[in-house]
Write a protein that holds these residues in place. Structure first.
Motif, PDB file in Angstrom:
ATOM      1  N   UNK A 106       0.826  -1.218   0.000  1.00 39.28           N
ATOM      2  CA  UNK A 106       0.000   0.000   0.000  1.00 39.28           C
ATOM      3  C   UNK A 106       0.858   1.264   0.000  1.00 39.28           C
ATOM      4  N   UNK A 107       2.056   1.150   0.478  1.00 39.56           N
ATOM      5  CA  UNK A 107       2.949   2.312   0.557  1.00 39.56           C
ATOM      6  C   UNK A 107       4.006   2.308  -0.546  1.00 39.56           C
ATOM      7  N   UNK A 108       3.788   1.485  -1.557  1.00 38.70           N
ATOM      8  CA  UNK A 108       4.719   1.374  -2.685  1.00 38.70           C
ATOM      9  C   UNK A 108       6.142   1.081  -2.232  1.00 38.70           C
ATOM     10  N   UNK A 109       6.275   0.255  -1.204  1.00 36.08           N
ATOM     11  CA  UNK A 109       7.593  -0.098  -0.692  1.00 36.08           C
ATOM     12  C   UNK A 109       8.040  -1.470  -1.170  1.00 36.08           C
ATOM     13  N   UNK A 110       7.283  -2.048  -2.093  1.00 39.49           N
ATOM     14  CA  UNK A 110       7.659  -3.328  -2.689  1.00 39.49           C
ATOM     15  C   UNK A 110       7.954  -3.068  -4.156  1.00 39.49           C
ATOM     16  N   UNK A 111       9.173  -3.335  -4.565  1.00 41.15           N
ATOM     17  CA  UNK A 111       9.577  -3.106  -5.953  1.00 41.15           C
ATOM     18  C   UNK A 111       9.149  -4.275  -6.845  1.00 41.15           C
ATOM     19  N   UNK A 112       9.253  -4.068  -8.136  1.00 41.12           N
ATOM     20  CA  UNK A 112       8.956  -5.141  -9.091  1.00 41.12           C
ATOM     21  C   UNK A 112       9.885  -6.330  -8.856  1.00 41.12           C
ATOM     22  N   UNK A 113      11.131  -6.045  -8.507  1.00 43.71           N
ATOM     23  CA  UNK A 113      12.085  -7.133  -8.218  1.00 43.71           C
ATOM     24  C   UNK A 113      11.653  -7.897  -6.963  1.00 43.71           C
ATOM     25  N   UNK A 114      11.170  -7.160  -5.950  1.00 46.87           N
ATOM     26  CA  UNK A 114      10.671  -7.820  -4.732  1.00 46.87           C
ATOM     27  C   UNK A 114       9.504  -8.742  -5.068  1.00 46.87           C
ATOM     28  N   UNK A 116       8.787 -10.170  -7.909  1.00 49.38           N
ATOM     29  CA  UNK A 116       9.280 -11.340  -8.652  1.00 49.38           C
ATOM     30  C   UNK A 116       9.909 -12.356  -7.699  1.00 49.38           C
ATOM     31  N   UNK A 117      10.668 -11.878  -6.717  1.00 50.72           N
ATOM     32  CA  UNK A 117      11.284 -12.791  -5.744  1.00 50.72           C
ATOM     33  C   UNK A 117      10.230 -13.479  -4.888  1.00 50.72           C
ATOM     34  N   UNK A 118       9.212 -12.732  -4.472  1.00 53.79           N
ATOM     35  CA  UNK A 118       8.135 -13.308  -3.671  1.00 53.79           C
ATOM     36  C   UNK A 118       7.369 -14.346  -4.477  1.00 53.79           C
ATOM     37  N   UNK A 119       7.085 -14.034  -5.742  1.00 55.97           N
ATOM     38  CA  UNK A 119       6.387 -14.983  -6.610  1.00 55.97           C
ATOM     39  C   UNK A 119       7.198 -16.263  -6.772  1.00 55.97           C
ATOM     40  N   UNK A 120       8.500 -16.138  -6.973  1.00 58.22           N
ATOM     41  CA  UNK A 120       9.369 -17.307  -7.133  1.00 58.22           C
ATOM     42  C   UNK A 120       9.378 -18.130  -5.838  1.00 58.22           C
ATOM     43  N   UNK A 121       9.440 -17.441  -4.714  1.00 59.60           N
ATOM     44  CA  UNK A 121       9.430 -18.138  -3.419  1.00 59.60           C
ATOM     45  C   UNK A 121       8.113 -18.880  -3.219  1.00 59.60           C
ATOM     46  N   UNK A 122       7.005 -18.217  -3.505  1.00 65.52           N
ATOM     47  CA  UNK A 122       5.701 -18.856  -3.351  1.00 65.52           C
ATOM     48  C   UNK A 122       5.565 -20.076  -4.272  1.00 65.52           C
ATOM     49  N   UNK A 123       6.056 -19.939  -5.491  1.00 67.31           N
ATOM     50  CA  UNK A 123       6.010 -21.054  -6.438  1.00 67.31           C
ATOM     51  C   UNK A 123       6.810 -22.240  -5.890  1.00 67.31           C
ATOM     52  N   UNK A 124       8.000 -21.956  -5.360  1.00 69.71           N
ATOM     53  CA  UNK A 124       8.825 -23.019  -4.794  1.00 69.71           C
ATOM     54  C   UNK A 124       8.167 -23.656  -3.568  1.00 69.71           C
ATOM     55  N   UNK A 125       7.514 -22.850  -2.754  1.00 70.50           N
ATOM     56  CA  UNK A 125       6.843 -23.367  -1.554  1.00 70.50           C
ATOM     57  C   UNK A 125       5.664 -24.258  -1.904  1.00 70.50           C
TER      58      UNK A 125
END
Length: 127
Positions: A106-114, A116-125
């Protein structure tokens, strides 16, 4: 290296000392003073005070080496980070991770790279 007893919470200044010891140990107080961020401009006496507090909190241990003490972490960095992360999420977000991520988004503190990393982590989990 880590002991079973969990240390008390440590201050930001004590954390700076712990980061030095997590990178390399055992070290003398003088070694720590030389390796801590120079912007802090800490004297060896300041570092000795912080090491004394960390000993009391059982976050570090020491051994005698002649006339000097060698300090080492008594808790692994990973254990400390896990405990602090859990306390933060419990205290501020009711123990749930999703509100933390939403808060940052909500505060735009998550970058596009962040993201992508979260998506990759969730996919692996999920696998």
């Amino acid at each position: 290296m880590a002991e079973n007893a969990k240390p008390e919470r440590i201050s930001e200044a004590e954390h700076a000392v712990m980061e030095v010891l997590w990178q390399d140990s055992p070290l003398t107080a003088q070694d720590v003073a030389e390796r801590v961020d120079p912007d802090r401009a800490w004297t060896a006496a300041t570092v000795k005070t912080l090491l004394g507090r960390l000993l009391t909190k059982r976050a570090v241990a020491h051994e005698v080496d002649g006339r000097r003490y060698l300090y080492r972490p008594a808790v692994a960095r990973e254990e400390y980070v896990a405990g602090e992360s859990r306390r933060l999420i419990d205290r501020l977000f009711g123990g749930k991770l999703t509100p933390l991520v939403a808060h940052l988004a909500e505060r735009d503190e998550i970058s596009a790279a962040d993201i992508a990393e979260i998506e990759a982590l969730l996919k692996a989990l999920k696998q």
